[in-house]
Write a protein that holds these residues in place. Structure first.
Motif, PDB file in Angstrom:
ATOM      1  N   GLY A  22       0.813  -1.236  -0.087  1.00  0.00           N
ATOM      2  CA  GLY A  22       0.030   0.100  -0.154  1.00  0.00           C
ATOM      3  C   GLY A  22       0.978   1.253  -0.044  1.00  0.00           C
ATOM      4  O   GLY A  22       0.843   2.232  -0.713  1.00  0.00           O
ATOM      5  N   ASP A  23       1.787   1.281   0.768  1.00  0.00           N
ATOM      6  CA  ASP A  23       2.752   2.410   0.917  1.00  0.00           C
ATOM      7  C   ASP A  23       3.419   2.518  -0.501  1.00  0.00           C
ATOM      8  O   ASP A  23       3.498   3.758  -0.960  1.00  0.00           O
ATOM      9  CB  ASP A  23       3.709   2.443   1.879  1.00  0.00           C
ATOM     10  CG  ASP A  23       3.189   2.510   3.424  1.00  0.00           C
ATOM     11  OD1 ASP A  23       2.250   3.134   3.313  1.00  0.00           O
ATOM     12  OD2 ASP A  23       3.758   2.044   4.229  1.00  0.00           O
ATOM     13  N   LEU A  24       3.829   1.317  -0.984  1.00  0.00           N
ATOM     14  CA  LEU A  24       4.541   1.754  -2.343  1.00  0.00           C
ATOM     15  C   LEU A  24       3.403   2.307  -3.424  1.00  0.00           C
ATOM     16  O   LEU A  24       3.971   3.225  -4.184  1.00  0.00           O
ATOM     17  CB  LEU A  24       4.785   0.347  -2.922  1.00  0.00           C
ATOM     18  CG  LEU A  24       6.213  -0.371  -2.133  1.00  0.00           C
ATOM     19  CD1 LEU A  24       6.351  -1.709  -2.697  1.00  0.00           C
ATOM     20  CD2 LEU A  24       7.283   0.593  -2.209  1.00  0.00           C
ATOM     21  N   VAL A  25       2.219   1.832  -3.454  1.00  0.00           N
ATOM     22  CA  VAL A  25       1.438   2.434  -4.517  1.00  0.00           C
ATOM     23  C   VAL A  25       1.244   4.106  -4.088  1.00  0.00           C
ATOM     24  O   VAL A  25       1.093   4.729  -4.981  1.00  0.00           O
ATOM     25  CB  VAL A  25       0.067   1.578  -4.343  1.00  0.00           C
ATOM     26  CG1 VAL A  25      -1.196   2.526  -4.998  1.00  0.00           C
ATOM     27  CG2 VAL A  25      -0.142   0.316  -4.634  1.00  0.00           C
ATOM     28  N   ALA A 115      -5.870   9.812  -2.724  1.00  0.00           N
ATOM     29  CA  ALA A 115      -6.624  10.011  -1.398  1.00  0.00           C
ATOM     30  C   ALA A 115      -7.592   8.649  -1.229  1.00  0.00           C
ATOM     31  O   ALA A 115      -7.755   8.243  -0.044  1.00  0.00           O
ATOM     32  CB  ALA A 115      -7.399  11.328  -1.566  1.00  0.00           C
ATOM     33  N   ALA A 116      -8.301   8.205  -2.393  1.00  0.00           N
ATOM     34  CA  ALA A 116      -9.211   7.099  -2.514  1.00  0.00           C
ATOM     35  C   ALA A 116      -8.245   5.660  -1.827  1.00  0.00           C
ATOM     36  O   ALA A 116      -8.587   5.354  -0.899  1.00  0.00           O
ATOM     37  CB  ALA A 116      -9.548   6.907  -3.627  1.00  0.00           C
ATOM     38  N   PHE A 121      -6.307   1.676   1.905  1.00  0.00           N
ATOM     39  CA  PHE A 121      -5.020   1.094   2.641  1.00  0.00           C
ATOM     40  C   PHE A 121      -4.934   1.380   4.399  1.00  0.00           C
ATOM     41  O   PHE A 121      -4.471   0.411   4.858  1.00  0.00           O
ATOM     42  CB  PHE A 121      -3.687   1.583   2.018  1.00  0.00           C
ATOM     43  CG  PHE A 121      -3.425   1.252   0.733  1.00  0.00           C
ATOM     44  CD1 PHE A 121      -3.722  -0.175   0.224  1.00  0.00           C
ATOM     45  CD2 PHE A 121      -3.032   2.105  -0.266  1.00  0.00           C
ATOM     46  CE1 PHE A 121      -3.608  -0.570  -0.949  1.00  0.00           C
ATOM     47  CE2 PHE A 121      -2.849   1.913  -1.758  1.00  0.00           C
ATOM     48  CZ  PHE A 121      -3.187   0.194  -1.839  1.00  0.00           C
ATOM     49  N   SER A 122      -5.728   2.361   4.451  1.00  0.00           N
ATOM     50  CA  SER A 122      -5.661   2.698   6.093  1.00  0.00           C
ATOM     51  C   SER A 122      -6.517   1.682   6.821  1.00  0.00           C
ATOM     52  O   SER A 122      -6.499   1.605   7.739  1.00  0.00           O
ATOM     53  CB  SER A 122      -6.081   4.148   6.244  1.00  0.00           C
ATOM     54  OG  SER A 122      -7.427   4.405   5.811  1.00  0.00           O
ATOM     55  N   HIS A 127      -1.589  -1.328   8.968  1.00  0.00           N
ATOM     56  CA  HIS A 127      -1.304   0.005   8.012  1.00  0.00           C
ATOM     57  C   HIS A 127      -1.423   1.190   8.705  1.00  0.00           C
ATOM     58  O   HIS A 127      -2.607   1.352   9.198  1.00  0.00           O
ATOM     59  CB  HIS A 127      -1.789  -0.111   6.580  1.00  0.00           C
ATOM     60  CG  HIS A 127      -1.510   1.155   5.991  1.00  0.00           C
ATOM     61  ND1 HIS A 127      -1.982   2.393   6.011  1.00  0.00           N
ATOM     62  CD2 HIS A 127      -0.551   1.064   4.903  1.00  0.00           C
ATOM     63  CE1 HIS A 127      -1.552   2.963   4.964  1.00  0.00           C
ATOM     64  NE2 HIS A 127      -0.375   2.514   4.360  1.00  0.00           N
ATOM     65  N   GLU A 128      -0.567   2.201   8.579  1.00  0.00           N
ATOM     66  CA  GLU A 128      -0.710   3.453   9.221  1.00  0.00           C
ATOM     67  C   GLU A 128      -0.311   4.354   8.287  1.00  0.00           C
ATOM     68  O   GLU A 128       0.808   4.563   7.557  1.00  0.00           O
ATOM     69  CB  GLU A 128       0.314   3.814  10.404  1.00  0.00           C
ATOM     70  CG  GLU A 128      -0.278   3.213  11.750  1.00  0.00           C
ATOM     71  CD  GLU A 128       0.879   3.665  12.933  1.00  0.00           C
ATOM     72  OE1 GLU A 128       1.566   4.793  12.598  1.00  0.00           O
ATOM     73  OE2 GLU A 128       0.751   2.864  13.904  1.00  0.00           O
TER      74      GLU A 128
END
Length: 136
Positions: A22-25, A115-116, A121-122, A127-128
């Protein structure tokens, strides 16, 4: 390879290697947004070479986002594929026509999608969202 004499590069490489999917995206979105804004600013300054370089970098990131889609999973992936293709088309057009307004529209699309994804991912376990630290 990271330059061991540049602490920022070492930090960025470590951040990328330890990031969740998610962070990579989100980092990819951050990069595409940053390069699109830089391209638009370079257009305003009539710096055609820099604007072209920034547009190409933004296009490459959008292409990477598109290539990572699994189109077999259904309608959402197919719709994202169409959106990414449109973004690439408009980035090329903005570059060719030297149109910072069109670049700004693509940037707004990227920001909305980012933003979406941040919301999606949040909600995933473990995930943070590190607002401001991703792609800084």
């Amino acid at each position: 390879m990271a330059n061991i004499n540049n602490p920022y590069q070492v930090y960025r490489q470590t951040q990328i290697k330890t990031a969740s999917q998610g962070d990579l995206v989100l980092m990819l979105y951050d990069g595409a947004i940053r390069f699109t804004k830089q391209a638009a600013a370079a257009l305003e300054e009539k710096n055609w070479e820099n604007s072209c370089n920034y547009f190409v970098r933004a296009q490459d990131i959008v292409e990477e986002l598109d290539q990572t889609l699994d189109l077999s999973v259904g309608e959402v992936a197919e719709n994202l594929h169409r959106v990414y293709r449109s973004m690439k088309y408009f980035l090329v057009r903005a570059n060719m026509q030297k149109d910072p307004v069109l670049a700004g529209r693509v940037c707004k699309m990227l920001e909305k999608l980012r933003a979406a994804w941040a919301v999606v991912f949040s909600k995933s376990p473990g995930h943070e969202e590190r607002e401001g630290s991703i792609g800084a």
